[in-house]
Design an enzyme around this catalytic site. Structure first.
Site, PDB file in Angstrom:
ATOM      1  N   HIS A  51       0.836  -1.209   0.000  1.00  0.00           N
ATOM      2  CA  HIS A  51       0.000   0.000   0.000  1.00  0.00           C
ATOM      3  C   HIS A  51       0.869   1.256   0.000  1.00  0.00           C
ATOM      4  CE1 HIS A  51      -3.477  -2.501   1.948  1.00  0.00           C
ATOM      5  NE2 HIS A  51      -3.141  -2.911   0.734  1.00  0.00           N
ATOM      6  N   HIS A  73      -9.520  -1.591  -4.797  1.00  0.00           N
ATOM      7  CA  HIS A  73      -8.381  -1.932  -3.942  1.00  0.00           C
ATOM      8  C   HIS A  73      -7.422  -2.895  -4.633  1.00  0.00           C
ATOM      9  CE1 HIS A  73      -6.012  -2.171  -0.349  1.00  0.00           C
ATOM     10  NE2 HIS A  73      -5.874  -3.461  -0.636  1.00  0.00           N
ATOM     11  N   ASP A 127      -3.425  -2.441  -5.052  1.00  0.00           N
ATOM     12  CA  ASP A 127      -2.386  -3.457  -4.808  1.00  0.00           C
ATOM     13  C   ASP A 127      -1.528  -3.669  -6.061  1.00  0.00           C
ATOM     14  OD1 ASP A 127      -3.052  -4.064  -2.169  1.00  0.00           O
ATOM     15  OD2 ASP A 127      -4.351  -5.738  -2.708  1.00  0.00           O
ATOM     16  N   HIS A 161      -1.395 -10.839  -5.318  1.00  0.00           N
ATOM     17  CA  HIS A 161       0.031 -10.462  -5.279  1.00  0.00           C
ATOM     18  C   HIS A 161       0.911 -11.437  -6.050  1.00  0.00           C
ATOM     19  CE1 HIS A 161      -0.735  -7.191  -2.641  1.00  0.00           C
ATOM     20  NE2 HIS A 161      -1.340  -7.967  -1.776  1.00  0.00           N
TER      21      HIS A 161
HETATM   22 ZN   LIG Z   1      -4.058  -4.475  -0.340  1.00  0.00          ZN
END
Ligand SMILES: [Zn+2]
Length: 271
Positions: A72, A226, A230, A253
């Site tokens: 973040h 969001h 990321d 991720h």
């Molecule tokens: Zn996040």
């Protein structure tokens, strides 16, 4: 285009979402032309070469020193157009604050910005690329701007289908930065058993139970926004000036970093 750093040093304190541990982060202006982290005297460049885990967040490390959940803060750095900083961390995990990157952006604005000569090369795909893994997909195309369309789908009635398109970094603060990390109540026990989300609370996540959001969403599609937040943080480990056209379905991720790795190899001529 010139590079950008802060005008003055800033400092924040807070607890990490996974460890629940307090950390202090002090962000100094620099003229190195790079984003560098520093903990216990070890300097760790913000680069895909130093990723040590991407399981439930993006962690970097060097010589046995780890800094957890940097995504973040990295996203805020890219979104604010910052290209050169030294980030000192006292503690193991970057504070989650309100679960979004807006508090970081606000602190950057308060500290002020300054241009520097050294500037990173804009970086993106040179040819169309597809990265796939277990029902997830990223398609990346060469583009001299930046555009991400993100589709999320979770086995939850409220999150079966959500998407967002973001195509101008100049709107990062309004469109992406306020979007918080999210959680599903039914997942919490499993994550806690794994020793994760110790610092999670209604103060720093958008929480869903089986009936819908428990706290008030900031956007109808806050979860998809969001995921873009990321993604920007993760791709920022390649260059703080990312370029490209990206279409992502059910990413995370791991997939973001697989793409970053593939792009990184391409630029070094290995692919
Ligand atoms: Zn996040």
């Amino acid at each position: 285009m010139r590079g950008k750093t802060l005008k003055s040093t800033l400092s924040i304190k807070g607890k990490g979402i996974h460890t629940g541990e307090e950390a202090r982060v002090t962000i100094h202006p620099s003229t190195s032309g790079k984003i560098e982290f520093k903990r216990n005297g070890v300097t760790i460049p913000a680069s895909i070469d130093y990723i040590v885990s991407s399981e439930h967040g993006t962690d970097i490390g060097k010589d046995g020193i780890v800094i957890k959940t940097i995504e973040h803060l990295m996203s805020a750095i890219v979104g604010a157009g910052l290209t050169s900083l030294l980030i000192e961390v006292e503690g193991i995990e970057i504070p989650i604050l309100d679960g979004s990157s807006l508090p970081f952006i606000q602190m950057f604005i308060d500290a002020g910005f300054e241009e520097i000569d050294l500037s990173p090369t804009p970086f993106g795909p040179k040819r169309p690329l597809t990265i796939k893994s277990e029902g997830s997909l990223i398609q990346a195309l060469p583009f001299d701007g930046f555009s991400v369309t993100y589709v999320v789908s979770y086995p939850h009635p409220q999150l079966y289908m959500q998407f967002h398109t973001f195509d101008s970094m100049s709107r990062y603060r309004e469109e992406i930065a306020p979007a918080r990390t999210f959680g599903i109540l039914e997942w919490a026990d499993e994550l806690r058993e794994k020793g994760l989300v110790k610092g999670a609370s209604i103060e720093n996540i958008l929480l869903y139970n089986k009936n819908g959001p428990v706290n008030e969403p900031r956007f109808k599609n806050e979860v998809a926004r969001h995921k873009i937040l990321d993604f920007i943080g993760d791709i920022g480990l390649l260059s703080t000036r990312p370029e490209g056209y990206y279409f992502i379905i059910k990413g995370g991720h791991k997939l973001h970093l697989k793409l970053a790795e593939t792009l990184g190899k391409e630029v070094n001529g290995a692919v």
